[in-house]
Write a protein that holds these residues in place. Sequence first.
Motif, PDB file in Angstrom:
ATOM      1  N   ASN A  95       0.921  -1.258   0.098  1.00  0.00           N
ATOM      2  CA  ASN A  95      -0.150   0.067  -0.107  1.00  0.00           C
ATOM      3  C   ASN A  95       0.791   1.082  -0.040  1.00  0.00           C
ATOM      4  OD1 ASN A  95       0.895   0.336   2.580  1.00  0.00           O
ATOM      5  ND2 ASN A  95      -1.097  -0.405   3.649  1.00  0.00           N
ATOM      6  N   TYR A  97       1.506   3.616   2.215  1.00  0.00           N
ATOM      7  CA  TYR A  97       2.304   3.769   3.327  1.00  0.00           C
ATOM      8  C   TYR A  97       3.809   2.708   3.213  1.00  0.00           C
ATOM      9  CZ  TYR A  97       4.243   3.864   7.954  1.00  0.00           C
ATOM     10  OH  TYR A  97       5.058   3.917   9.229  1.00  0.00           O
ATOM     11  N   ASP A  98       3.449   1.612   2.875  1.00  0.00           N
ATOM     12  CA  ASP A  98       4.705   0.704   2.802  1.00  0.00           C
ATOM     13  C   ASP A  98       5.588   0.784   1.433  1.00  0.00           C
ATOM     14  OD1 ASP A  98       3.951  -0.672   4.919  1.00  0.00           O
ATOM     15  OD2 ASP A  98       2.479  -1.995   4.105  1.00  0.00           O
ATOM     16  N   TYR A 130      -4.018   8.933   2.727  1.00  0.00           N
ATOM     17  CA  TYR A 130      -3.954   7.865   1.741  1.00  0.00           C
ATOM     18  C   TYR A 130      -2.993   6.674   2.167  1.00  0.00           C
ATOM     19  CZ  TYR A 130      -6.289  10.859  -1.606  1.00  0.00           C
ATOM     20  OH  TYR A 130      -7.052  11.609  -2.321  1.00  0.00           O
ATOM     21  N   GLU A 131      -2.434   6.570   3.279  1.00  0.00           N
ATOM     22  CA  GLU A 131      -1.648   5.720   3.625  1.00  0.00           C
ATOM     23  C   GLU A 131      -1.980   4.201   3.675  1.00  0.00           C
ATOM     24  OE1 GLU A 131      -2.734   8.058   5.398  1.00  0.00           O
ATOM     25  OE2 GLU A 131      -1.084   8.817   6.746  1.00  0.00           O
ATOM     26  N   LYS A 132      -3.263   4.007   3.615  1.00  0.00           N
ATOM     27  CA  LYS A 132      -3.692   2.533   3.671  1.00  0.00           C
ATOM     28  C   LYS A 132      -4.224   2.142   2.102  1.00  0.00           C
ATOM     29  CE  LYS A 132      -3.142   1.243   7.804  1.00  0.00           C
ATOM     30  NZ  LYS A 132      -1.582   1.197   7.814  1.00  0.00           N
ATOM     31  N   ARG A 133      -4.264   3.109   1.348  1.00  0.00           N
ATOM     32  CA  ARG A 133      -4.650   2.969  -0.056  1.00  0.00           C
ATOM     33  C   ARG A 133      -3.667   2.074  -0.854  1.00  0.00           C
ATOM     34  NH1 ARG A 133      -8.519   6.955  -1.721  1.00  0.00           N
ATOM     35  NH2 ARG A 133      -8.116   6.286  -4.022  1.00  0.00           N
TER      36      ARG A 133
END
Lengths: 350, 256
Positions: A95, A97-98, A130-133
């Motif tokens: 995602n 964040y990663d 938008y981290e988890k998108r």
Amino acid sequence: MIEDTHLIELKGVSRTFGTTQALKDINLYIRKREFVTLLGPSGCGKTTMLRIIGGFEYADEGQVLFEGKDIANVPPYKRRINTVFQKYALFTHLNVYDNIAFGLTLKKMPKDEIARRVGRMLRLVKMEGYEKRGVDSLSGGQQQRIAIARALVNEPEVLLLDEPLGALDLKLRREMQLELKSMQQQLGITFIYVTHDQEEALTMSDTVVVMNHGCIQQIGDPKRIYDEPKNAFVADFIGESNIISGVMIRDELCEMFGQEFPCVDEGFAPNEPVDIVVRPEDVMVVGEDVGQLTGEVASVIFKGVHYEMMIRTEAFAWKVHSTTMQPVGTRVGLTIVPFNIHIMHKAGGQ
Amino acid sequence: MRKTLRGVYLGLILFFLYSPIAVMIVLSFNASRSRAKWGGFTFDWYVRLTQRSDILQALWVTLTVAVIATVLATIIGTGAAIGIQAMKKRPASLILKVSYLPMTMPDIVTGVSLMLMFVFVNVPLGYWTMVMAHITFDTPYVLFSVLPKLRQTDSNLYEAALDLGCTPMQAVRKVILPEIMPGVITGALLSFTMSLDDFIISYFTSYTDKNLSMVIYSAARKGIEPSIYALSTIMFLVVLALLIVINKRGALENVS
């Protein structure tokens, strides 16, 4: 501010693919905190140069120095350089964040430190929340921002950008140009930017490197490149111009179409054949009887801020930009002030 | 009218395709040994299977061969796909054609040639020759499942991983493999299915150890007993289930 130390230096770098020579004896230095743009038509070697600096390609000949040390044998993952790729190359299995945290996680940085830095980057590129998108669900412009954040979060010494705005629409491009420039100034990182868009190069850069056929044509700040193109290729590629083949009679006097024009250039051989460049906005339309040249308006195109007119004189069709329109068929006079006539050596000799 | 004709036609095709299997499944629940007479519903033949040591042994051989061959073929096939993707166009297409050939070759040719090779190098035909043979015919299935997935990925993905600090090994492990994992899993499932139901190649490459297909074949020659129907029914259902899974995955991939 740009420091006067040479952060990266290319010395006599050449690279050949099969029978085509992508780079020929390139000599260039890039200073700390400089925004350098490699500008040229496709196939001119600009991307190859960027890939050599990034470590994805090697030079057949010559040296690449980073802070004075040869980095030919330093693999990309050990260079303090990060890249924003043309098609972003985001990791679709991770995602947002990663993706951004990828480089920091590899360095085994503590989790809370990673979270802090990723958060800062998301704020910088205006993508908070938008981290988890998944990256597939983002628009082109958003993916672009994530790619920039993913590179910048590693706090590189140099950021390489390979036509990063190529896939965006015009309005978004203009916005991103300004944002990139302000990011670069805010972070104090050296940017090396590859593009074929001359407007982009002039807008953002401290230094523009114009390239063609694997050779550097001219290096200079945007204003210098625009006002004093070194040869016909640069004049033609950067902005629009009238390029006329003429003769330099003596210092401060040239000849076009058998007619003498005073100019300001010096240091050419007497009667040396030269290329003469006049920018369309520097050709002044005056009354038929007072101009240096006379001609007839052949076409008029409205361009928003100005009109683009083709004015045909006896020997040449001049491209003229003017805020006042002359109807097609009007006889007009043309005048060029000495300061706006740029004399260049004929192409071939640098 | 045309609609009913179409329906009848389709019905006939399906009937001819599936009625033999349906008959076999029905007979596997028939209490009577006779194929002509229905003697009532029973699970006896399935229970009988568990008591036949030759069948249990063959089941063990089938499953372990399939698992070992699948794992190794998946590793080899995925590695080959990554390598081929990085190659220049001409040699890559040559290798692809060479890899494609064994998939279209008749099983009997593959079986006989593998047997000849094992005999030639003096390896006794048994469990491990069967494993090697299965790896051989499984690998192309993995290769051709992984390659399309690799082609979909961004060409700069590997470089992006290096750029962010991965060593070449880490780049493959942390970026390339996760990106192509759906293709790898599809390839592994296909391999497993191919291994489970292979008869011809196994028959030629193993003498001492028999898998289920080989046991059914020799049992059928001796005179068939209904527990063989039960065994075949189980195999049919397992392979059917695997194929449904593979197709569902393919459909999901195409949607996303």
